[in-house]
Scaffold this motif. Structure first.
Motif, PDB file in Angstrom:
ATOM      1  N   MET A 134      -6.525  -7.369   0.649  1.00 39.99           N
ATOM      2  CA  MET A 134      -7.414  -6.478   1.404  1.00 39.99           C
ATOM      3  C   MET A 134      -8.668  -7.225   1.851  1.00 39.99           C
ATOM      4  SD  MET A 134      -5.906  -3.640   1.849  1.00 39.99           S
ATOM      5  CE  MET A 134      -7.236  -2.590   2.410  1.00 39.99           C
ATOM      6  N   LEU A 135      -9.200  -8.074   0.997  1.00 44.16           N
ATOM      7  CA  LEU A 135     -10.374  -8.856   1.374  1.00 44.16           C
ATOM      8  C   LEU A 135     -10.045  -9.814   2.524  1.00 44.16           C
ATOM      9  CD1 LEU A 135     -11.916  -9.641  -2.131  1.00 44.16           C
ATOM     10  CD2 LEU A 135     -12.858  -8.134  -0.352  1.00 44.16           C
ATOM     11  N   ARG A 136      -8.881 -10.455   2.450  1.00 37.22           N
ATOM     12  CA  ARG A 136      -8.469 -11.350   3.540  1.00 37.22           C
ATOM     13  C   ARG A 136      -8.308 -10.575   4.845  1.00 37.22           C
ATOM     14  NH1 ARG A 136      -5.250 -13.554  -0.537  1.00 37.22           N
ATOM     15  NH2 ARG A 136      -3.408 -12.491   0.269  1.00 37.22           N
ATOM     16  N   MET A 137      -7.724  -9.385   4.773  1.00 35.69           N
ATOM     17  CA  MET A 137      -7.566  -8.577   5.982  1.00 35.69           C
ATOM     18  C   MET A 137      -8.919  -8.186   6.569  1.00 35.69           C
ATOM     19  SD  MET A 137      -4.247  -6.115   5.513  1.00 35.69           S
ATOM     20  CE  MET A 137      -4.917  -5.012   6.702  1.00 35.69           C
ATOM     21  N   GLY A 138      -9.891  -7.941   5.700  1.00 29.66           N
ATOM     22  CA  GLY A 138     -11.226  -7.590   6.160  1.00 29.66           C
ATOM     23  C   GLY A 138     -11.903  -8.728   6.904  1.00 29.66           C
ATOM     24  N   ASP A 139     -11.443  -9.941   6.693  1.00 25.49           N
ATOM     25  CA  ASP A 139     -12.013 -11.104   7.376  1.00 25.49           C
ATOM     26  C   ASP A 139     -11.370 -11.372   8.736  1.00 25.49           C
ATOM     27  OD1 ASP A 139     -13.801 -11.614   5.340  1.00 25.49           O
ATOM     28  OD2 ASP A 139     -12.471 -13.023   4.308  1.00 25.49           O
ATOM     29  N   GLU A 179     -10.863 -11.060  12.430  1.00 22.04           N
ATOM     30  CA  GLU A 179     -11.721 -10.617  13.521  1.00 22.04           C
ATOM     31  C   GLU A 179     -10.844 -10.208  14.697  1.00 22.04           C
ATOM     32  OE1 GLU A 179     -14.915 -13.290  14.403  1.00 22.04           O
ATOM     33  OE2 GLU A 179     -15.272 -13.695  12.284  1.00 22.04           O
ATOM     34  N   SER A 229       0.826  -1.206   0.000  1.00 22.80           N
ATOM     35  CA  SER A 229       0.000   0.000   0.000  1.00 22.80           C
ATOM     36  C   SER A 229       0.860   1.256   0.000  1.00 22.80           C
ATOM     37  CB  SER A 229      -0.963   0.005   1.190  1.00 22.80           C
ATOM     38  OG  SER A 229      -0.246   0.027   2.407  1.00 22.80           O
TER      39      SER A 229
END
Length: 133
Positions: A109-114, A116, A4
């Motif tokens: 980014m999608l994996r990071m959003g998962d 918890e 990033s």
């Protein structure tokens, strides 16, 4: 998530040592350019900002990886991605293939959003990131 760093800025205090240490892992011309806005004296200009990418500072693109290959990573932690180690091949591939970089970044980014985060008594908000409260 170093990837990033294709956009953004860094404070002088975070890269001063890198541009003044005359190391072989930084392009001399690049270091000289960055010294113009970041005085060598500690405490002087600490908050002066410099773009992480001189060429396309406001574009989300793969130029960051080209910079690393040319030894123009502003932060030492970024340059480590292209320093004769196992990540060199990834940097090279992303420098050549902007579509691959974009798709891999989106997937990351999608994996990071998962992820918890721990909350309540299970988690901790640190006062200083590098020190456990």
């Amino acid at each position: 998530m170093n990837r990033s760093h294709t956009i953004g800025q860094a404070r002088c205090v975070t890269f001063r040592g890198r541009i003044y240490d005359n190391s072989s892992d930084i392009d001399a011309g690049f270091a000289s350019t960055r010294r113009r806005n970041c005085p060598s004296a500690s405490g002087n200009g600490n908050n002066n900002l410099a773009p992480l990418d001189l060429v396309t500072p406001n574009s989300f693109d793969n130029n960051y990886f080209r910079n690393l290959i040319q030894r123009r990573g502003l932060l030492q932690s970024d340059q480590e991605l292209f320093s004769g180690q196992s990540t060199d091949s990834i940097v090279t591939e992303y420098s050549r293939n902007p579509s691959l970089f974009s798709s891999d970044f989106a997937a990351a980014m999608l994996r990071m959003g998962d992820i918890e985060p721990l909350t309540g008594s299970q988690g901790e908000i640190r006062r200083v990131c590098s020190v456990v409260n």
